[in-house]
Design an enzyme around this catalytic site. Sequence first.
Site, PDB file in Angstrom:
ATOM      1  N   THR A  80       6.950  12.689   2.337  1.00 55.79           N
ATOM      2  CA  THR A  80       6.729  13.922   2.296  1.00 55.79           C
ATOM      3  C   THR A  80       7.787  14.551   1.180  1.00 55.79           C
ATOM      4  O   THR A  80       7.559  15.099   0.164  1.00 55.79           O
ATOM      5  CB  THR A  80       6.627  14.707   3.402  1.00 55.79           C
ATOM      6  OG1 THR A  80       5.612  14.346   3.948  1.00 55.79           O
ATOM      7  CG2 THR A  80       6.264  16.347   2.872  1.00 55.79           C
ATOM      8  N   ASN A  86      -4.268   6.368   1.663  1.00 55.96           N
ATOM      9  CA  ASN A  86      -4.120   6.168   3.013  1.00 55.96           C
ATOM     10  C   ASN A  86      -5.207   6.346   3.784  1.00 55.96           C
ATOM     11  O   ASN A  86      -5.144   5.599   4.777  1.00 55.96           O
ATOM     12  CB  ASN A  86      -2.829   7.425   3.316  1.00 55.96           C
ATOM     13  CG  ASN A  86      -3.299   8.654   2.696  1.00 55.96           C
ATOM     14  OD1 ASN A  86      -3.439   8.827   1.374  1.00 55.96           O
ATOM     15  ND2 ASN A  86      -3.436   9.629   3.874  1.00 55.96           N
ATOM     16  N   SER A 115       8.347   5.343   2.543  1.00 54.73           N
ATOM     17  CA  SER A 115       8.586   6.052   3.782  1.00 54.73           C
ATOM     18  C   SER A 115       8.942   4.754   4.750  1.00 54.73           C
ATOM     19  O   SER A 115       8.176   3.760   4.805  1.00 54.73           O
ATOM     20  CB  SER A 115       7.677   7.042   4.212  1.00 54.73           C
ATOM     21  OG  SER A 115       7.948   7.454   5.595  1.00 54.73           O
ATOM     22  N   HIS A 145       8.880   4.851   8.249  1.00 53.01           N
ATOM     23  CA  HIS A 145       7.940   4.738   9.563  1.00 53.01           C
ATOM     24  C   HIS A 145       6.477   4.173   9.368  1.00 53.01           C
ATOM     25  O   HIS A 145       5.740   4.200  10.211  1.00 53.01           O
ATOM     26  CB  HIS A 145       7.770   5.989  10.428  1.00 53.01           C
ATOM     27  CG  HIS A 145       6.889   7.013   9.758  1.00 53.01           C
ATOM     28  ND1 HIS A 145       5.550   7.343  10.062  1.00 53.01           N
ATOM     29  CD2 HIS A 145       6.970   7.941   8.811  1.00 53.01           C
ATOM     30  CE1 HIS A 145       5.049   8.144   9.298  1.00 53.01           C
ATOM     31  NE2 HIS A 145       6.020   8.590   8.449  1.00 53.01           N
ATOM     32  N   CYS A 182      -2.783  13.912   8.857  1.00 54.17           N
ATOM     33  CA  CYS A 182      -1.959  15.303   8.408  1.00 54.17           C
ATOM     34  C   CYS A 182      -2.919  16.398   8.185  1.00 54.17           C
ATOM     35  O   CYS A 182      -2.595  17.566   8.491  1.00 54.17           O
ATOM     36  CB  CYS A 182      -1.363  14.997   7.191  1.00 54.17           C
ATOM     37  SG  CYS A 182      -0.547  13.280   6.725  1.00 54.17           S
TER      38      CYS A 182
HETATM   39  C1  LIG Z   1       2.559   9.182   5.481  1.00 55.71           C
HETATM   40  C2  LIG Z   1       2.179   9.322   4.126  1.00 55.71           C
HETATM   41  C3  LIG Z   1       3.087  10.250   3.388  1.00 55.71           C
HETATM   42  C4  LIG Z   1       3.985  11.098   4.195  1.00 55.71           C
HETATM   43  O1  LIG Z   1       5.333  10.385   4.642  1.00 55.71           O
HETATM   44  P1  LIG Z   1       6.396  10.946   5.688  1.00 55.71           P
HETATM   45  O2  LIG Z   1       7.392   9.836   5.794  1.00 55.71           O
HETATM   46  O3  LIG Z   1       5.425  10.818   6.879  1.00 55.71           O
HETATM   47  O4  LIG Z   1       6.438  12.251   5.291  1.00 55.71           O
HETATM   48  C5  LIG Z   1       2.908  10.414   2.185  1.00 55.71           C
HETATM   49  N1  LIG Z   1       2.058   9.823   1.313  1.00 55.71           N
HETATM   50  C6  LIG Z   1       1.305   8.825   1.909  1.00 55.71           C
HETATM   51  C7  LIG Z   1       0.051   8.237   0.895  1.00 55.71           C
HETATM   52  C8  LIG Z   1       1.209   8.681   3.329  1.00 55.71           C
HETATM   53  O5  LIG Z   1       0.425   7.788   3.873  1.00 55.71           O
END
Ligand SMILES: *Cc1c(COP(=O)(O)O)cnc(C)c1O
Length: 387
Positions: free
Chosen positions: A72, A151, A199, A201, A325
């Site tokens: 994010t 996603n 990211s 996680h 989200c």
């Molecule tokens: C999960 C996700 C995010 C956000 O990432 P965070 O590390 O949770 O802030 C942004 N873009 C996509 C495509 C995601 O799947």
Amino acid sequence: MEKIYIDHNSTTPVDPRVIEAMLPYMSETWGNASSLHLFGRAARLGLEDSRDKIASYLNCRPDEVYFTSGGTESDNLAIKGVAFALREKGRHVITSSIEHQAVLESCEFLQREGFEVTYLPVDEYGSVRPDDLKSAIRSDTVLVSVMYVNNEVGTIQQIDELASICEKRGVVFHTDAVQAVGRIPVDLSNSRVSLLSASAHKIYGPKGVGLMFIRTGTPILPWQTGGHHESGLRSGTVNVPGAVGYAKAMEIAISDMDEIQSRVGVLAESFRMRIQESVPDTKFNGHQTQRVKSTVNFCFKGAEGEALILNLDMKGIAASSGSACTSGSTEPSHVLLAMGVPPEIAQSSVRFSFGRSNTTDHVDYAVLAVREVVERLRSMSPFYAKT
Ligand SMILES: *Cc1c(COP(=O)(O)O)cnc(C)c1O
């Protein structure tokens, strides 16, 4: 009751090897990586070693890798930072209609600041057509942002082609690669991408750490100011254990990618086929081939997405409707709407995202559970008439 997690696009558990790599940076080596003394230098060694490793996995220079608090933040920094750096050059930005909220809402922010934003359409499989990008670029376009892998449906975009189009027209290109890095090969030396967000996680790393690749020479202003960390671009004491954990998570994801993605892909494909065979009136959403196979998105006509999730949860199965989200809202997924799915069908969507820990037993159990839950919800629905 069985507990089965099929929601790996929302987050993943931290791999024990990642925890092991992080622990020393919370116990012995806890210094502030910007301090000049012994404690700081020790932490900095761990931080820079992680940056070097990540750069080698992505095939870029270490000084092009910036640590952030996650996908994010990286998306916000890329979009706002580049747009503001170039606002005297032009105020037109292009993105796609299937982006993550972090990108969409950064673009909405720019609109309130006097920028104009074009949202590229996608086809029924969720793919952006390169020709649409070509015709959307104007003389005042300063930035294009298109996600690498979606996603919700897993569709993989033709990122290298989109990036090359932008380079030829002198436009900065950003991609949200949160669902791509660690799942499909991403090689930045072979691509004209200017900025990339990722990211930890989503790939068995810790929460609260992410990165941004910024190609040398890309115009960008810092968004968060303060102590000039990360070469002045992202102030805030760097999360050293997080960076170390991220490097380890990426190492594992990349070295085991072929094996894991093929095993998980086979499980997900068998789930997809068995659902299609055993549950009537289902619509599969996404590309047949240009897709990260672990993501399986279905609409179950006549059953409501949120109700499906809650009923599956009662059977111990964790899945998502739309993106996590935006869950809690009853709006149909903007991704499915953009793919041309009618709103009343889009309301019935469930995303199953498989991961390393899933087994064939999970697939067997999940197929039965989905069938039962869908049948029950349909039998209670005044709107569902069997076709
Ligand atoms: C999960 C996700 C995010 C956000 O990432 P965070 O590390 O949770 O802030 C942004 N873009 C996509 C495509 C995601 O799947």
